[in-house]
Design a protein around this motif. Sequence first.
Motif, mmCIF file in Angstrom:
data_model
loop_
_atom_site.group_PDB
_atom_site.id
_atom_site.type_symbol
_atom_site.label_atom_id
_atom_site.label_comp_id
_atom_site.label_asym_id
_atom_site.label_seq_id
_atom_site.Cartn_x
_atom_site.Cartn_y
_atom_site.Cartn_z
ATOM 1 N N THR A 85 0.759 -1.165 -0.149
ATOM 2 C CA THR A 85 0.224 -0.036 0.170
ATOM 3 C C THR A 85 0.847 1.289 -0.237
ATOM 4 O OG1 THR A 85 -0.028 0.179 2.365
ATOM 5 C CG2 THR A 85 -1.868 -1.270 1.283
ATOM 6 N N GLY A 86 2.201 0.884 0.173
ATOM 7 C CA GLY A 86 3.217 2.334 0.063
ATOM 8 C C GLY A 86 3.685 2.721 1.293
ATOM 9 N N LYS A 87 3.165 2.087 2.362
ATOM 10 C CA LYS A 87 3.544 2.643 3.981
ATOM 11 C C LYS A 87 4.996 1.998 4.209
ATOM 12 C CE LYS A 87 -0.579 3.877 5.068
ATOM 13 N NZ LYS A 87 -0.704 5.304 4.920
ATOM 14 N N LEU A 88 5.684 2.889 4.725
ATOM 15 C CA LEU A 88 7.028 2.587 4.880
ATOM 16 C C LEU A 88 7.171 2.132 6.443
ATOM 17 C CD1 LEU A 88 8.696 6.038 3.567
ATOM 18 C CD2 LEU A 88 7.976 3.920 2.198
ATOM 19 N N SER A 89 8.035 1.151 6.653
ATOM 20 C CA SER A 89 8.325 0.638 7.904
ATOM 21 C C SER A 89 9.734 0.035 7.983
ATOM 22 C CB SER A 89 7.308 -0.496 8.191
ATOM 23 O OG SER A 89 7.614 -1.569 7.314
ATOM 24 N N ASN A 90 10.075 -0.440 9.189
ATOM 25 C CA ASN A 90 11.405 -1.271 9.278
ATOM 26 C C ASN A 90 12.774 -0.296 8.976
ATOM 27 O OD1 ASN A 90 10.019 -3.420 10.387
ATOM 28 N ND2 ASN A 90 9.901 -4.246 8.311
ATOM 29 N N PHE A 91 12.708 0.813 9.197
ATOM 30 C CA PHE A 91 13.949 1.663 9.004
ATOM 31 C C PHE A 91 15.413 1.215 9.651
ATOM 32 C CE2 PHE A 91 10.141 4.308 8.330
ATOM 33 C CZ PHE A 91 10.700 4.832 7.187
ATOM 34 N N ALA A 111 14.590 10.063 6.698
ATOM 35 C CA ALA A 111 13.847 9.033 6.245
ATOM 36 C C ALA A 111 12.527 8.787 6.627
ATOM 37 C CB ALA A 111 14.876 7.583 6.268
ATOM 38 N N LYS A 112 12.444 8.648 7.926
ATOM 39 C CA LYS A 112 11.100 8.443 8.683
ATOM 40 C C LYS A 112 10.206 9.518 8.495
ATOM 41 C CE LYS A 112 12.945 5.440 12.290
ATOM 42 N NZ LYS A 112 13.205 5.192 13.748
ATOM 43 N N LEU A 113 10.566 10.546 7.957
ATOM 44 C CA LEU A 113 9.454 11.845 7.490
ATOM 45 C C LEU A 113 9.046 11.508 6.082
ATOM 46 C CD1 LEU A 113 11.611 14.832 9.170
ATOM 47 C CD2 LEU A 113 9.565 13.890 9.979
ATOM 48 N N MET A 114 9.419 10.705 5.437
ATOM 49 C CA MET A 114 8.929 10.442 4.215
ATOM 50 C C MET A 114 7.535 10.177 3.975
ATOM 51 S SD MET A 114 12.352 8.791 1.995
ATOM 52 C CE MET A 114 12.158 7.296 2.912
ATOM 53 N N PRO A 115 6.995 10.616 3.079
ATOM 54 C CA PRO A 115 5.590 10.090 2.754
ATOM 55 C C PRO A 115 5.471 8.884 2.086
ATOM 56 C CG PRO A 115 6.163 11.463 1.039
ATOM 57 C CD PRO A 115 7.329 11.499 2.082
ATOM 58 N N ASP A 116 4.414 8.238 2.035
ATOM 59 C CA ASP A 116 4.128 7.033 1.618
ATOM 60 C C ASP A 116 4.654 6.894 0.130
ATOM 61 O OD1 ASP A 116 2.832 6.304 3.728
ATOM 62 O OD2 ASP A 116 0.873 6.064 2.988
ATOM 63 N N TRP A 117 5.121 5.940 -0.413
ATOM 64 C CA TRP A 117 5.613 5.766 -1.760
ATOM 65 C C TRP A 117 4.770 5.177 -2.607
ATOM 66 C CZ3 TRP A 117 11.576 5.136 -3.010
ATOM 67 C CH2 TRP A 117 12.363 5.837 -2.220
ATOM 68 N N LYS A 118 4.994 5.079 -3.929
ATOM 69 C CA LYS A 118 4.119 4.391 -4.887
ATOM 70 C C LYS A 118 4.887 2.870 -4.716
ATOM 71 C CE LYS A 118 3.796 3.368 -9.757
ATOM 72 N NZ LYS A 118 4.606 3.745 -10.952
ATOM 73 N N GLY A 120 6.156 -0.908 -5.735
ATOM 74 C CA GLY A 120 6.687 -1.892 -6.652
ATOM 75 C C GLY A 120 5.687 -2.705 -7.129
ATOM 76 N N THR A 121 5.484 -3.197 -8.307
ATOM 77 C CA THR A 121 4.546 -4.419 -8.860
ATOM 78 C C THR A 121 5.296 -5.237 -9.363
ATOM 79 O OG1 THR A 121 4.107 -3.126 -10.919
ATOM 80 C CG2 THR A 121 2.843 -2.314 -9.032
ATOM 81 N N ILE A 122 4.532 -6.478 -9.385
ATOM 82 C CA ILE A 122 4.993 -7.824 -9.982
ATOM 83 C C ILE A 122 3.825 -8.002 -11.094
ATOM 84 C CG2 ILE A 122 5.932 -10.066 -10.138
ATOM 85 C CD1 ILE A 122 7.539 -9.573 -7.801
ATOM 86 N N LYS A 123 3.817 -8.191 -12.117
ATOM 87 C CA LYS A 123 2.559 -8.555 -12.817
ATOM 88 C C LYS A 123 1.609 -7.599 -12.769
ATOM 89 C CE LYS A 123 3.894 -13.465 -13.862
ATOM 90 N NZ LYS A 123 4.585 -13.113 -14.971
ATOM 91 N N GLY A 124 1.837 -6.386 -12.614
ATOM 92 C CA GLY A 124 0.673 -5.430 -12.311
ATOM 93 C C GLY A 124 0.276 -5.353 -10.835
ATOM 94 N N ILE A 125 0.795 -6.217 -10.005
ATOM 95 C CA ILE A 125 0.175 -6.302 -8.490
ATOM 96 C C ILE A 125 1.165 -5.768 -7.637
ATOM 97 C CG2 ILE A 125 -0.640 -7.909 -6.944
ATOM 98 C CD1 ILE A 125 -0.593 -10.269 -9.143
ATOM 99 N N PRO A 126 0.551 -4.773 -6.983
ATOM 100 C CA PRO A 126 1.433 -3.975 -5.824
ATOM 101 C C PRO A 126 1.994 -5.300 -4.929
ATOM 102 C CG PRO A 126 -0.549 -2.903 -5.948
ATOM 103 C CD PRO A 126 -0.686 -4.263 -6.888
ATOM 104 N N VAL A 127 3.269 -5.119 -4.407
ATOM 105 C CA VAL A 127 3.976 -6.019 -3.506
ATOM 106 C C VAL A 127 4.724 -5.157 -2.551
ATOM 107 C CG1 VAL A 127 3.844 -7.912 -5.289
ATOM 108 C CG2 VAL A 127 5.937 -6.468 -5.063
ATOM 109 N N ASN A 128 4.935 -5.940 -1.386
ATOM 110 C CA ASN A 128 5.816 -5.608 -0.360
ATOM 111 C C ASN A 128 7.414 -5.605 -0.972
ATOM 112 O OD1 ASN A 128 3.979 -5.498 1.490
ATOM 113 N ND2 ASN A 128 4.184 -7.649 2.049
ATOM 114 N N THR A 129 8.128 -4.604 -0.734
ATOM 115 C CA THR A 129 9.535 -4.491 -1.283
ATOM 116 C C THR A 129 10.406 -4.047 -0.032
ATOM 117 O OG1 THR A 129 9.140 -2.149 -2.187
ATOM 118 C CG2 THR A 129 8.750 -3.995 -3.485
ATOM 119 N N THR A 130 11.793 -4.293 -0.271
ATOM 120 C CA THR A 130 12.876 -3.485 0.535
ATOM 121 C C THR A 130 13.659 -2.826 -0.214
ATOM 122 O OG1 THR A 130 14.175 -4.066 2.403
ATOM 123 C CG2 THR A 130 14.402 -5.283 0.399
ATOM 124 N N HIS A 131 14.000 -1.609 0.475
ATOM 125 C CA HIS A 131 14.531 -0.596 -0.695
ATOM 126 C C HIS A 131 15.628 0.096 0.371
ATOM 127 C CE1 HIS A 131 14.921 2.094 -4.145
ATOM 128 N NE2 HIS A 131 14.748 2.889 -3.095
#
Length: 138
Positions: A85-91, A111-118, A120-131
């Motif tokens: 959903t774009g929410k950030l966590s685990n900094f 980093a913790k001040l950043m707004p939600d991100w768009k 990543g997607t796989i086959k058009g499906i939003p997925v959890n990512t690490t960055h």
Amino acid sequence: DISADKLYNEIWKDETFLITDEFLEFPGGGDSLTAFIKKHLRACTLQKKEWAKEQKDDSLYVGLNNDFEQSETNSVWVNFDVSKTGKLSNFSVNSYFSLNEECNNEALRVAKLMPDWKPGTIKGIPVNTTHFIEIEFN
């Protein structure tokens, strides 16, 4: 054939990805991220920590950095997760790419001040990512 709903909800629901078909993105893109960091970043004392290769670390990047020599950059890499959903966590600060406690804490704060991100997607499906992002101090 498997539906996108079944693929995410039954197969990928607990997965976190490093690589996606469509890359995650800060709102407005890379230039907006740079402007955001510059706007919120406070100065810190640029004294590097003592480098220790033998440091035990379970970071994703340890395997990539076994032969890494400390660079002369003044930056801190902050790792974090972006949910589907774009929410950030685990900094966290990547211990191989950090400066000192003061600068590391400042990079985390920004980093913790950043707004939600768009997400990543796989086959058009939003997925959890690490960055990670690199926060440079001047």
